[in-house]
Design an enzyme around this catalytic site. Structure first.
Site, short mmCIF file in Angstrom:
data_model
loop_
_atom_site.label_atom_id
_atom_site.label_comp_id
_atom_site.label_asym_id
_atom_site.label_seq_id
_atom_site.Cartn_x
_atom_site.Cartn_y
_atom_site.Cartn_z
N THR A 15 60.73 0.91 45.64
CA THR A 15 59.93 -0.35 45.28
C THR A 15 60.34 -1.56 45.52
OG1 THR A 15 59.26 -1.63 43.20
CG2 THR A 15 61.16 -0.23 43.02
N ASP A 16 59.54 -2.76 45.64
CA ASP A 16 60.20 -3.96 45.96
C ASP A 16 61.08 -4.45 45.29
OD1 ASP A 16 58.22 -4.37 43.96
OD2 ASP A 16 57.30 -6.08 45.26
N GLU A 17 61.29 -3.99 44.01
CA GLU A 17 61.97 -4.39 42.91
C GLU A 17 63.37 -4.10 43.10
OE1 GLU A 17 61.03 -4.32 38.77
OE2 GLU A 17 58.74 -4.49 39.34
N TYR B 121 64.51 -0.63 34.49
CA TYR B 121 63.72 0.01 35.31
C TYR B 121 63.96 -0.15 36.77
CZ TYR B 121 59.70 0.50 38.71
OH TYR B 121 59.03 0.93 39.90
N LYS C 237 65.50 2.58 39.60
CA LYS C 237 64.97 2.67 40.85
C LYS C 237 65.91 2.58 42.10
CE LYS C 237 61.24 3.75 41.74
NZ LYS C 237 60.59 5.04 41.82
P1 NAD Z 1 52.51 5.71 36.68
O1 NAD Z 1 53.68 5.19 35.58
O2 NAD Z 1 51.19 5.31 36.64
O3 NAD Z 1 52.85 7.31 36.98
C1 NAD Z 1 53.89 7.89 36.95
C2 NAD Z 1 53.51 9.66 36.73
O4 NAD Z 1 54.82 10.21 36.80
C3 NAD Z 1 52.84 9.77 35.42
O5 NAD Z 1 51.85 10.78 35.89
C4 NAD Z 1 53.96 10.62 34.58
O6 NAD Z 1 53.13 11.74 33.76
C5 NAD Z 1 54.85 11.32 35.79
N1 NAD Z 1 56.06 11.54 35.20
C6 NAD Z 1 56.93 10.47 34.54
N2 NAD Z 1 58.11 11.27 34.20
C7 NAD Z 1 57.93 12.41 34.62
C8 NAD Z 1 59.02 13.50 34.75
N3 NAD Z 1 60.01 13.35 34.10
N4 NAD Z 1 58.68 14.70 35.45
C9 NAD Z 1 57.43 14.74 35.98
N5 NAD Z 1 56.44 13.69 36.00
C10 NAD Z 1 56.82 12.61 35.35
O7 NAD Z 1 53.56 5.06 38.05
P2 NAD Z 1 52.93 4.58 39.57
O8 NAD Z 1 52.66 2.90 38.99
O9 NAD Z 1 51.63 5.29 39.88
O10 NAD Z 1 54.08 4.63 40.29
C11 NAD Z 1 54.19 5.55 41.15
C12 NAD Z 1 55.53 5.59 41.56
O11 NAD Z 1 55.58 4.39 42.69
C13 NAD Z 1 56.83 5.17 40.78
O12 NAD Z 1 57.90 5.76 41.41
C14 NAD Z 1 57.17 3.67 40.76
O13 NAD Z 1 58.45 3.38 40.59
C15 NAD Z 1 56.68 3.40 42.35
N6 NAD Z 1 55.89 1.96 42.62
C16 NAD Z 1 54.69 1.65 41.83
C17 NAD Z 1 54.36 0.33 41.93
C18 NAD Z 1 53.25 -0.20 41.16
O14 NAD Z 1 52.90 -1.44 41.36
N7 NAD Z 1 52.49 0.71 40.32
C19 NAD Z 1 54.82 -0.39 42.87
C20 NAD Z 1 56.00 0.19 43.58
C21 NAD Z 1 56.70 1.29 43.61
O1 TDX Z 2 49.86 -9.40 30.18
C1 TDX Z 2 50.68 -9.57 31.26
N1 TDX Z 2 50.82 -11.05 31.44
C2 TDX Z 2 51.42 -11.37 32.74
O2 TDX Z 2 51.65 -12.81 32.76
C3 TDX Z 2 51.43 -8.81 32.07
C4 TDX Z 2 51.17 -7.27 31.38
C5 TDX Z 2 52.08 -9.08 32.98
N2 TDX Z 2 52.22 -10.45 33.46
C6 TDX Z 2 53.04 -10.76 34.54
C7 TDX Z 2 54.33 -10.21 34.68
C8 TDX Z 2 54.63 -10.05 36.24
O3 TDX Z 2 54.73 -11.45 36.77
O4 TDX Z 2 52.16 -10.14 35.74
C9 TDX Z 2 53.02 -9.58 36.62
C10 TDX Z 2 52.87 -8.49 36.92
O5 TDX Z 2 53.24 -7.63 35.93
P1 TDX Z 2 53.48 -5.95 35.77
O6 TDX Z 2 52.15 -5.37 35.94
O7 TDX Z 2 54.22 -5.57 34.40
O8 TDX Z 2 54.10 -5.57 37.10
P2 TDX Z 2 55.74 -5.94 37.45
O9 TDX Z 2 56.67 -6.17 36.43
O10 TDX Z 2 55.50 -6.96 38.59
O11 TDX Z 2 55.97 -4.48 38.24
C11 TDX Z 2 55.15 -3.74 38.74
O12 TDX Z 2 55.36 -3.75 40.28
C12 TDX Z 2 56.39 -3.17 40.98
C13 TDX Z 2 54.82 -2.08 38.68
O13 TDX Z 2 54.82 -1.95 37.32
C14 TDX Z 2 56.36 -1.48 39.08
O14 TDX Z 2 56.12 -0.07 38.87
C15 TDX Z 2 56.54 -1.67 40.52
O15 TDX Z 2 57.85 -1.07 40.93
#
Ligand code: NAD
Ligand code: TDX
Length: 331
Positions: free
Chosen positions: A123-125, A151, A155
Site C-alpha cells: 500500500t501507499d501507506e 495497519y 503492512k
Molecule cells: P478487504 O478488507 O476488503 O478484504 C480483505 C479480504 O481478506 C477479505 O475477503 C477477508 O476475508 C480476507 N482475509 C482477512 N484475513 C484473512 C486471513 N487471515 N486469511 C485469509 N483471508 C483473510 O481489503 P481490500 O480493501 O480489498 O484490500 C486488499 C489488499 O489491498 C490488502 O492487502 C490491502 O492492504 C491492500 N490495499 C488496499 C487499498 C484500498 O484502498 N482498499 C489500497 C492499497 C492497498
Molecule cells: O467517515 C469518514 N470520514 C472521513 O473524513 C471516513 C470513513 C474516512 N474519512 C477520511 C479519512 C481519510 O483521510 O477519508 C479518508 C479515507 O479514509 P479510509 O477510507 O478509512 O481510507 P484510508 O485510511 O485512507 O486507507 C485506505 O487506503 C490505503 C485503505 O483503507 C487502506 O486499506 C489502504 O492501504
C-alpha cells in the site's frame, strides 16, 4: 492463459474486482479466503456456481490450508489482509498476525510449492504521509518506515518480508493508492458516504476534510496486476496511482458524491472532530517506474465516481447487509 492463479483475500473488495476481471479473461483461479467480516462469499457465488473459480475458505496463517490451496498453482496474488486503519486502533494484534505472519507463511509455502510468480499487494501507506512531492519506490528502505497506524506498520513489515524473499524468489510488490469501486465494505470513506446519503444520513467529514487521497479505481488496479503478471520484474516494487491533477481532497470527493446523488453539499456534509490519531494528511506516489515498463492507469475520476455511485444505488441489498456492522466501529 493456461496458468493457474491463487488469489488470497479474493472475497474482499479489491480481490473480488480482480477475480471478476480475470475470470472475464478466462484465467483459471482458486480463491483462498477466511471470510472475515470483510469477505463475502456472496460476491463470488455467481462465479463459483458457474464453475469458473474454485473457492476455499481458509486462513493464510494456517499452513495446512495454505498448502492445500497451492496445489497446481503457478502464480499467487496475495491480497488477504486486515485492511482498515480505524479497526487497527483497537485490535492491533490481529493486524500483525494476519498481515505479517500470514504474509510470511504465504511466501514460504508458495516457494516450497514451486510457485513461479508471487505478487504481494502492499500500500501507499508504507511510505507515510508526504506534504509536497511524491514518494518513489526507493524511498521505502527495509526495516524503515514512516507508517503511522498498526495497519500501515504491519503492512510495512509485510512489504519488507516480500522484498527480502524477492532477493531469492520471483516476488513482485505492488503499492497502490486508495482504491474505490464496487464491493467496497461500507466502513471505508466512499461507500460509507454514498450509503449514508442513500439512507438519508449526512457525510461525516473528519477535521476540515482537506486530506488528500489519490483515488484509484479497483478495475484499474486489476488491470495493473494482470500487466505485472506478464511484465513485472521479480525482486521489484512498483507504485501505482492515478496522480490526479488537481489533487482530490476528501472535501472535493464528498462534494462530487453529493452532486452525483443530487443533494446539496452544504446541507449533507457534516464536519466532525477528527477521530483518527496521527491521521495521515496526504498520500502521493511517483509512478514513473511502472509507466516506463508500459502500464498507464486509466484515470477518469469523475466517470469512475459516477460508475461507483451507480453500483451502490443498484446493489443496495449488498451494502445494507453490511451497514450496521460497519457503522458500529464508529460509535
Ligand atoms: P478487504 O478488507 O476488503 O478484504 C480483505 C479480504 O481478506 C477479505 O475477503 C477477508 O476475508 C480476507 N482475509 C482477512 N484475513 C484473512 C486471513 N487471515 N486469511 C485469509 N483471508 C483473510 O481489503 P481490500 O480493501 O480489498 O484490500 C486488499 C489488499 O489491498 C490488502 O492487502 C490491502 O492492504 C491492500 N490495499 C488496499 C487499498 C484500498 O484502498 N482498499 C489500497 C492499497 C492497498
Ligand atoms: O467517515 C469518514 N470520514 C472521513 O473524513 C471516513 C470513513 C474516512 N474519512 C477520511 C479519512 C481519510 O483521510 O477519508 C479518508 C479515507 O479514509 P479510509 O477510507 O478509512 O481510507 P484510508 O485510511 O485512507 O486507507 C485506505 O487506503 C490505503 C485503505 O483503507 C487502506 O486499506 C489502504 O492501504
Amino acid at each position: 492463459m493456461s496458468k493457474k492463479i491463487l488469489v488470497t483475500g479474493g472475497a474482499g473488495f479489491i480481490g473480488t474486482n480482480f477475480v471478476y476481471y480475470m475470470a472475464g479473461k478466462g484465467y483459471d483461479q482458486v480463491v483462498l479466503d477466511k471470510l472475515t467480516y470483510a469477505g463475502g462469499k456472496d460476491n463470488l457465488d455467481p462465479l463459483i456456481s458457474a464453475g469458473k473459480i474454485r473457492f476455499q475458505q481458509g486462513d493464510i496463517c494456517d499452513k495446512n490450508a495454505v498448502k492445500d490451496s497451492l496445489s497446481g498453482i503457478d502464480y499467487v496474488i496475495h491480497f488477504a489482509a486486515e485492511s482498515h486503519n480505524t479497526r487497527s486502533e483497537t485490535d492491533p494484534e490481529l493486524f500483525y498476525r494476519t498481515n505479517v505472519e500470514g504474509t510470511r507463511i504465504m511466501l514460504e509455502e508458495s516457494f516450497s510449492a514451486g510457485v513461479k510468480k508471487f505478487i504481494h499487494i502492499s500500500t501507499d501507506e508504507v511510505y507515510g504521509s508526504i506534504a509536497d512531492g511524491y514518494f518513489a519506490e526507493g524511498d521505502k528502505k527495509l526495516g524503515d518506515s514512516q507508517a503511522t497506524s498498526a495497519y500501515s506498520k504491519s503492512k510495512s513489515q509485510a512489504d519488507d518480508l516480500a522484498m527480502e524473499f524477492g532477493r531469492n524468489y520471483p516476488v513482485i510488490v505492488l503499492r497502490p493508492t486508495n482504491n474505490f469501486g464496487p464491493w467496497q465494505y461500507p466502513e471505508k470513506a466512499l461507500p460509507r458516504w454514498i450509503s449514508n446519503i442513500l439512507l438519508g444520513s449526512k457525510i461525516p467529514l473528519w477535521g476540515e476534510g482537506l486530506q488528500v487521497r489519490d483515488w484509484l479505481y479497483a478495475p484499474v488496479t486489476s488491470s495493473c496486476l494482470e500487466f505485472l503478471l506478464e511484465k513485472g520484474e521479480a525482486g521489484n516494487a512498483y507504485n501505482v496511482a492515478a496522480n490526479h491533477e488537481p489533487e482530490i481532497t476528501n472535501k472535493t470527493a464528498a462534494e462530487w458524491l453529493c452532486g452525483l446523488l443530487e443533494v446539496d453539499p452544504d446541507k449533507w456534509i457534516e464536519y466532525i472532530p477528527d477521530p483518527r490519531p496521527n491521521h495521515d494528511f496526504r498520500y502521493a506516489l511517483n509512478i514513473e517506474k511502472i509507466t516506463k515498463l508500459g502500464f498507464r492507469p486509466l484515470v477518469d475520476p469523475f466517470a469512475q465516481f459516477r460508475e461507483t455511485v451507480k453500483w451502490y444505488r443498484e446493489n443496495q441489498s449488498w451494502w445494507k447487509k453490511r451497514k450496521e456492522e460497519a457503522e458500529s466501529i464508529y460509535k
